[in-house]
Enzyme design. Structure first.
Site, short mmCIF file in Angstrom:
data_model
loop_
_atom_site.label_atom_id
_atom_site.label_comp_id
_atom_site.label_asym_id
_atom_site.label_seq_id
_atom_site.Cartn_x
_atom_site.Cartn_y
_atom_site.Cartn_z
N VAL A 63 1.22 -1.07 0.04
CA VAL A 63 0.06 -0.05 -0.24
C VAL A 63 0.99 0.93 0.10
O VAL A 63 0.39 2.28 0.22
CB VAL A 63 -0.81 -0.06 1.26
CG1 VAL A 63 -2.06 -1.20 0.95
CG2 VAL A 63 -0.49 -0.04 2.56
N TYR A 64 2.22 1.33 0.20
CA TYR A 64 2.97 1.88 0.51
C TYR A 64 3.20 3.11 -1.09
O TYR A 64 3.08 2.46 -2.41
CB TYR A 64 4.51 1.73 0.96
CG TYR A 64 5.23 2.02 2.32
CD1 TYR A 64 3.48 2.02 2.90
CD2 TYR A 64 5.58 1.15 2.52
CE1 TYR A 64 3.35 1.32 4.02
CE2 TYR A 64 5.69 0.72 3.59
CZ TYR A 64 4.99 0.77 4.34
OH TYR A 64 4.57 0.19 5.86
N SER A 65 2.38 4.04 -1.62
CA SER A 65 2.45 5.08 -2.38
C SER A 65 1.74 4.21 -3.20
O SER A 65 2.09 4.33 -4.59
CB SER A 65 3.72 5.32 -3.29
OG SER A 65 4.62 6.29 -2.66
#
Length: 302
Positions: free
Chosen positions: A40-42
């Site tokens: 989900v990071y970026s």
């Protein structure tokens, strides 16, 4: 599982690619070999950056690579959570973005109370047996939830978690009540995030940055009860003649259950301070001085 030198870890969050590649190169030069990210990071871009950096600056075999599953990547049953469908779909997507055949440590990012723990643990066991994952970890949950997951694995002969990624620093020590003793008892290594409290423990109290005034997470470290702790860290740092960041990180590293605190670097000196903290041995009096002002708080996860 041992991650090796317990200060050498990098948390890949959301920098642009040019900046991130500079940090990865510096990480390799400093001997930082445990690299952490999440799907989900970026929206997956972080994994792509990490994958390219591994090929550019190191060998895959020399990096302990971790990522996570649970957060929402898209609508639909396979887009989030810890169902079998979601784990299988999201793991394959992460492997593609990271451009690798396997993940060293695959974390469940949060507990999913809508999916039976047996379904989650069996799916994680199966991806290990398939060779796509080497070890599994968990992140940010109550101790009873973690114990429930481990119990399911034990009952069915499935793979157990070897790592817990939780928030732990001088301002957020709630994990000392239950989670850290549980991990110590189970032989689980802790890889805490925010060991510097989003930077609050790296600068004198009252110092403001753009992030500290706009980021809701960073603002959670601006409570009045935190001020005496930050001031205690500052005093120790001044007496030692080292940056506050080194002192705060050295405190986390002094805890036996901690395997590899995760450093989310945004400036070159952040990684240098992290590496230097390994050599800083705090005295018992210094530890007491920084721990004594602490006020218990409710857990805060994001």
């Amino acid at each position: 599982m041992s991650f090796g030198d317990n200060s050498r870890s990098l948390h890949a969050w959301s920098l642009d690619e040019d900046a991130s590649q500079q940090f990865f190169r510096q990480a390799v030069e400093l001997g930082i070999t445990f690299w952490d990210t999440a799907n989900v990071y970026s929206s997956g871009t972080s994994e792509e950056f990490v994958g390219r950096a591994v090929k550019r600056y190191s060998r895959r075999e020399d990096i302990v690579l971790s990522t996570k599953v649970s957060g929402r990547m898209h609508d639909g049953p396979g887009g989030s959570g810890l169902s079998r469908k979601a784990i299988l779909e999201q793991l394959d997507a992460s492997l593609t973005r990271l451009d690798t055949d396997y993940i060293d440590v695959y974390y469940i990012h949060r507990f999913d109370d809508e999916v039976p723990v047996e379904e989650t643990m069996e799916a994680l066991h199966d991806v290990i047996k398939a060779g796509k994952v080497r070890y599994i970890g968990a992140s940010s949950m109550y101790a009873w939830q973690f114990a429930k997951l481990q119990r399911a694995a034990d009952q069915h002969g499935w793979t157990r978690f070897i790592a817990m990624q939780d928030q732990y620093n001088l301002l957020k020590r709630e994990e000392e009540r239950d989670m850290l003793p549980l991990c110590a008892d189970l032989g689980v290594g802790c890889t805490p995030y925010s060991p510097l409290a989003k930077g609050r423990l790296t600068r004198p109290w009252g110092t403001q940055t753009s992030r500290s005034s706009t980021d809701v997470v960073a603002r959670s470290f601006d409570l009045a009860v935190d001020e005496p702790v930050v001031e205690a860290v500052q005093r120790v740092a001044e007496q030692r003649g080292v940056p506050m960041a080194q002192v705060a990180l050295a405190w986390v590293l002094s805890k036996p259950v901690v395997s590899a605190p995760l450093i989310g670097a945004t400036k070159p000196h952040h990684l240098a301070d992290a590496a230097a903290a390994l050599e800083l041995q705090l005295t018992e009096d210094e530890v007491v001085a920084m721990e004594e002002p602490y006020s218990p708080q409710a857990p805060f996860w994001w």
